[in-house]
Scaffold this active site. Structure first.
Site, mmCIF file in Angstrom:
data_model
loop_
_atom_site.group_PDB
_atom_site.id
_atom_site.type_symbol
_atom_site.label_atom_id
_atom_site.label_comp_id
_atom_site.label_asym_id
_atom_site.label_seq_id
_atom_site.Cartn_x
_atom_site.Cartn_y
_atom_site.Cartn_z
ATOM 1 N N TYR A 50 35.718 -3.789 21.354
ATOM 2 C CA TYR A 50 34.592 -4.557 21.890
ATOM 3 C C TYR A 50 33.581 -4.970 20.823
ATOM 4 O O TYR A 50 32.573 -5.613 21.145
ATOM 5 C CB TYR A 50 33.895 -3.752 23.002
ATOM 6 C CG TYR A 50 34.841 -3.532 24.164
ATOM 7 C CD1 TYR A 50 35.008 -4.514 25.134
ATOM 8 C CD2 TYR A 50 35.623 -2.389 24.244
ATOM 9 C CE1 TYR A 50 35.909 -4.346 26.174
ATOM 10 C CE2 TYR A 50 36.529 -2.212 25.271
ATOM 11 C CZ TYR A 50 36.674 -3.190 26.230
ATOM 12 O OH TYR A 50 37.579 -3.038 27.247
ATOM 13 N N ALA A 51 33.838 -4.593 19.570
ATOM 14 C CA ALA A 51 32.880 -4.940 18.506
ATOM 15 C C ALA A 51 32.771 -6.459 18.414
ATOM 16 O O ALA A 51 33.771 -7.171 18.441
ATOM 17 C CB ALA A 51 33.326 -4.348 17.184
ATOM 18 N N GLN A 52 31.563 -6.921 18.327
ATOM 19 C CA GLN A 52 31.341 -8.377 18.371
ATOM 20 C C GLN A 52 30.933 -8.941 17.026
ATOM 21 O O GLN A 52 31.612 -9.752 16.412
ATOM 22 C CB GLN A 52 30.258 -8.695 19.402
ATOM 23 C CG GLN A 52 30.666 -8.505 20.836
ATOM 24 C CD GLN A 52 29.672 -9.117 21.814
ATOM 25 O OE1 GLN A 52 28.637 -9.663 21.427
ATOM 26 N NE2 GLN A 52 29.980 -9.035 23.091
ATOM 27 N N GLY A 53 29.737 -8.508 16.559
ATOM 28 C CA GLY A 53 29.076 -9.182 15.430
ATOM 29 C C GLY A 53 29.902 -9.250 14.174
ATOM 30 O O GLY A 53 29.975 -10.285 13.511
ATOM 31 N N GLU A 111 22.448 -9.992 10.810
ATOM 32 C CA GLU A 111 21.938 -9.223 11.948
ATOM 33 C C GLU A 111 20.697 -8.465 11.508
ATOM 34 O O GLU A 111 20.334 -8.486 10.324
ATOM 35 C CB GLU A 111 23.033 -8.273 12.466
ATOM 36 C CG GLU A 111 24.217 -9.027 13.068
ATOM 37 C CD GLU A 111 25.346 -8.127 13.521
ATOM 38 O OE1 GLU A 111 25.114 -6.962 13.822
ATOM 39 O OE2 GLU A 111 26.485 -8.628 13.561
ATOM 40 N N ASP A 122 34.201 13.120 23.743
ATOM 41 C CA ASP A 122 35.115 14.274 23.867
ATOM 42 C C ASP A 122 35.275 15.036 22.554
ATOM 43 O O ASP A 122 35.239 16.267 22.526
ATOM 44 C CB ASP A 122 36.517 13.822 24.326
ATOM 45 C CG ASP A 122 36.495 13.108 25.666
ATOM 46 O OD1 ASP A 122 35.464 13.158 26.353
ATOM 47 O OD2 ASP A 122 37.523 12.496 26.018
ATOM 48 N N HIS A 157 21.217 -0.651 21.764
ATOM 49 C CA HIS A 157 21.299 -2.055 21.318
ATOM 50 C C HIS A 157 20.245 -2.842 22.071
ATOM 51 O O HIS A 157 20.136 -2.714 23.299
ATOM 52 C CB HIS A 157 22.695 -2.619 21.587
ATOM 53 C CG HIS A 157 22.957 -3.883 20.820
ATOM 54 N ND1 HIS A 157 22.314 -5.062 21.109
ATOM 55 C CD2 HIS A 157 23.759 -4.127 19.755
ATOM 56 C CE1 HIS A 157 22.729 -5.985 20.259
ATOM 57 N NE2 HIS A 157 23.597 -5.449 19.419
ATOM 58 N N ARG A 212 17.240 -2.354 14.378
ATOM 59 C CA ARG A 212 17.475 -2.190 15.811
ATOM 60 C C ARG A 212 16.519 -1.229 16.514
ATOM 61 O O ARG A 212 16.129 -1.442 17.653
ATOM 62 C CB ARG A 212 18.887 -1.650 15.970
ATOM 63 C CG ARG A 212 19.670 -2.400 16.961
ATOM 64 C CD ARG A 212 21.102 -2.005 16.856
ATOM 65 N NE ARG A 212 21.885 -3.144 16.442
ATOM 66 C CZ ARG A 212 23.195 -3.110 16.307
ATOM 67 N NH1 ARG A 212 23.849 -1.985 16.496
ATOM 68 N NH2 ARG A 212 23.846 -4.185 15.962
ATOM 69 N N HIS A 233 24.233 2.463 22.792
ATOM 70 C CA HIS A 233 25.230 1.677 22.065
ATOM 71 C C HIS A 233 26.014 2.485 21.035
ATOM 72 O O HIS A 233 27.221 2.335 20.917
ATOM 73 C CB HIS A 233 24.495 0.535 21.360
ATOM 74 C CG HIS A 233 25.376 -0.407 20.611
ATOM 75 N ND1 HIS A 233 26.326 -1.186 21.221
ATOM 76 C CD2 HIS A 233 25.446 -0.707 19.283
ATOM 77 C CE1 HIS A 233 26.947 -1.932 20.320
ATOM 78 N NE2 HIS A 233 26.440 -1.646 19.129
ATOM 79 N N ARG A 253 21.324 3.389 12.422
ATOM 80 C CA ARG A 253 22.407 2.662 11.749
ATOM 81 C C ARG A 253 22.044 1.196 11.525
ATOM 82 O O ARG A 253 21.551 0.524 12.434
ATOM 83 C CB ARG A 253 23.675 2.729 12.616
ATOM 84 C CG ARG A 253 24.838 1.951 12.061
ATOM 85 C CD ARG A 253 26.041 2.084 12.973
ATOM 86 N NE ARG A 253 25.797 1.510 14.269
ATOM 87 C CZ ARG A 253 26.291 0.344 14.691
ATOM 88 N NH1 ARG A 253 27.037 -0.395 13.894
ATOM 89 N NH2 ARG A 253 26.036 -0.085 15.899
ATOM 90 N N LEU A 280 31.931 -0.280 11.469
ATOM 91 C CA LEU A 280 33.340 -0.610 11.223
ATOM 92 C C LEU A 280 33.656 -0.343 9.753
ATOM 93 O O LEU A 280 34.718 0.178 9.400
ATOM 94 C CB LEU A 280 33.621 -2.075 11.587
ATOM 95 C CG LEU A 280 33.482 -2.431 13.082
ATOM 96 C CD1 LEU A 280 33.591 -3.939 13.301
ATOM 97 C CD2 LEU A 280 34.539 -1.713 13.930
#
Ligand code: FAD
Ligand code: SIN
Length: 532
Positions: free
Chosen positions: A46-49, A116, A223, A244, A291, A352, A387, A393
């Site tokens: 689902y990572a976007q940027g 970003e 987990d 986020h 952020r 997030h 972060r 990533l």
């Protein structure tokens, strides 16, 4: 019973990367990947940027990326680790490109770079607004080329096996806790299997599901961190949960759909209910401040104006450019009746990313011998108290590589431990009522969102802890008497995650980065990592 030289828990960017590197180096050794759902259902997907990396050394520099990471981390980053990740990043990203990952380029063939919050340069490589999907695709395809990698989908890892399972007393002060493998619930047979390994790598991802509103998919239940804590390993800095700033606001929908920060990098503007572009009032970097600052400012604006969301205004942006960079967001917004060229997008902060986790050293070694951790479940020291966007990533790639290099030097000296007993499920019966589990999960998520969110105070934390204690007690009773199910195991793990976040927050008697406590609004003079 399974035996494998290398056992990898998780099939996101960290786990798959480790597996590929190790399989290539040791064609005669077995690498087993366990994943609790389908291979690609991960936070990674689902990572976007995109991925932050310095690959244009004319305009950008390692020093600038290092500086941006340190500033975002608000004093708590481990500078050496920041330098390692930033300096080794380009080589790791190059390897992903060699595997076939497509990052967007302009017509001259140069990479398009996004920006970003907290970045001083345009350095984020991306694949439209679905970078994670593309990276996961490339990794899954690569893994399939190695006959010595076995992926077992729908295997839910329950616990790490240590000396405790041989009948020894293991405490936090036991000097050499060793990992011999794991117990996992095979969801196809409903049997709990023993898996013996020489080296185990925890790559089990994040914790977003501890909160009612999160961008994380259902698998993100912490987990790995919870089982590592149960095995008496060292966990750190769990209070630093990153919210986020801009998840699409849709009441009652979970997980929340992310509106990447790259939209603000391309010119999107945050506005409050009154239409004011308020970010300038909070920080000179305005919409592109780190952020923690943006999420807190939004939280404040929502409280001040009594609203459940604020707005992201893209109406001034060029339609074709928007659609080229953010096709997925454009389609998603359209599907819920928002034409981004005409309407502002309602957004609100959502849990997030977990900046803390399993404490590891510079090569990914945890406090438990033969157990490495990489990716979001680990705490490497890169992120400090907050972060920097699109650094995770990159961190996963760099640390999966480092774990693999170190494990390679040790594997030949290790043996399986054949004395490990099978799982003992005696005294457990099928659950009478699933509602006991589902209701407790909802309660936990409410507690965390209401009392342990963006702004905290001592009374809220105490209240959260009392309620979590009760949930813990009830759930442990259920666990001892009920047949293991993913729902029960995830609830149990999320309660541990809630406990660790609150405990970390209570120990941190200051406000720093993502942890803001109105009873201690200043930064403490002494820098401290909270280790639990
Ligand atoms: P994951 O990709 O989450 O993989 C975890 C794996 O562990 C899964 O396979 C899961 O099934 C498995 N697992 C978990 N528990 C168990 C268990 N008990 N038994 C067996 N298997 C288990 N970061 C960036 O740098 N750039 C971005 O643009 C970006 N965008 C993001 C957008 C969204 C919506 C989200 C949610 C995150 C984003 N992030 C981004 C963060 C980043 O995607 C994650 O931190 C990263 O992908 C985590 O990778 P991972 O390999 O550690 O874990
Ligand atoms: C985003 O695309 O805004 C998320 C990036 C990240 O979490 O690093």
């Amino acid at each position: 019973m399974l035996r494998t030289d290398f056992l990898v828990i998780g099939s996101g960017i960290a786990g798959l990367n480790f597996a590929i590197k190790t399989a290539k180096r040791f064609p005669d050794q077995t690498i087993t990947i366990l994943t609790k759902v389908n291979t690609d259902e991960t936070n990674t997907k689902y990572a976007q940027g995109g991925i932050a990396v310095v690959n244009d050394r004319e305009k950008d520099s390692f020093q600038k990326h290092i500086e941006d990471t340190l500033v975002a981390g608000d004093g708590l980053c481990n500078q050496k680790v920041v330098e390692i990740v930033v300096n080794e990043g380009p080589e790791r990203v190059e390897e992903m490109i060699d595997l076939g990952t497509q990052f967007d380029k302009d017509i001259e063939g140069d990479f398009l770079r996004g920006k970003e919050g907290g970045h001083s340069e345009y350095r984020i490589l991306h694949h439209k607004d679905i970078t994670g999907f593309e990276m996961e695709r490339a990794l899954v395809e690569e893994v399939a080329k190695y006959p010595n990698i076995n992926i077992h989908n729908h295997w839910f890892v329950i616990d790490i096996i240590t000396q405790h399972h041989l009948g020894y007393l293991v405490t936090k002060s036991t000097p050499n806790i060793e990992c011999y493998g794991v117990y996992a619930l095979n969801l196809q047979t409903n049997e709990i299997e023993k898996i013996l390994s020489k080296i185990t790598v925890m790559a089990s991802g994040g914790t977003g599901q501890a909160y009612r509103t999160t961008t994380n998919p259902k698998i993100a239940t912490g987990d790995g961190i919870a089982m590592f804590y149960r095995a008496k390993g060292r966990i750190e800095n769990m209070e630093f949960i990153q919210f986020h700033p801009t998840a699409l606001y849709q009441a009652g929908v979970s997980p929340s759909f992310l509106i990447t920060e790259a939209v603000r990098g391309d010119g999107g503007i945050l506005r409050n209910k009154e239409g004011e572009a308020f970010m300038q009032r909070y920080d000179p970097r305005a919409d592109l401040a780190p952020r923690d600052i943006v999420a807190r400012a939004i939280d404040n604006e929502m409280k001040r104006t009594g609203t459940e969301s604020i707005f992201l205004d893209c109406r001034h942006m060029e339609l074709e450019k928007f659609k080229a960079h953010f096709p997925n967001i454009y389609d998603k917004c359209m599907s819920v009746g928002i034409d981004v060229m005409k309407n502002m997008i309602p957004v609100a902060p959502a849990a997030h990313y977990c900046c803390g986790g399993i404490k590891v050293d510079e090569i990914g070694r945890s406090s438990i011998t033969n157990l490495y951790a990489c990716g979001e479940c680990s705490s490497t020291g890169l992120h400090g108290a907050n972060r920097l966007a699109s650094n995770s990533l990159l961190e996963a790639l760099v640390f999966a590589h480092r774990c693999s290099e170190d494990a390679a030097t040790r594997i030949d000296k290790l043996q399986f431990n054949d004395a490990i007993p099978d799982w003992n499920a005696s005294g457990t019966n099928d659950p009478q009522e699933m509602i006991l589990i589902t209701q407790s999960l909802k309660e936990l998520q409410l507690i965390m969102s209401d009392y342990v969110g963006i702004v905290r105070n001592n009374v809220r934390l105490e209240r959260a802890m009392r309620r979590i204690d009760l949930l813990h007690e009830e759930t442990e009773t259920l666990y001892r008497t009920t047949t293991a199910s993913p729902q029960l195991l995830e609830l149990r793990n999320l309660i541990t995650i809630g406990f660790l976040i609150v405990k970390g927050a209570q120990f941190r008697k200051e406000s720093r980065g993502l942890h803001y406590n109105t009873d201690f609004p200043e930064k403490a003079e002494m820098l401290q990592n909270i280790v639990l």
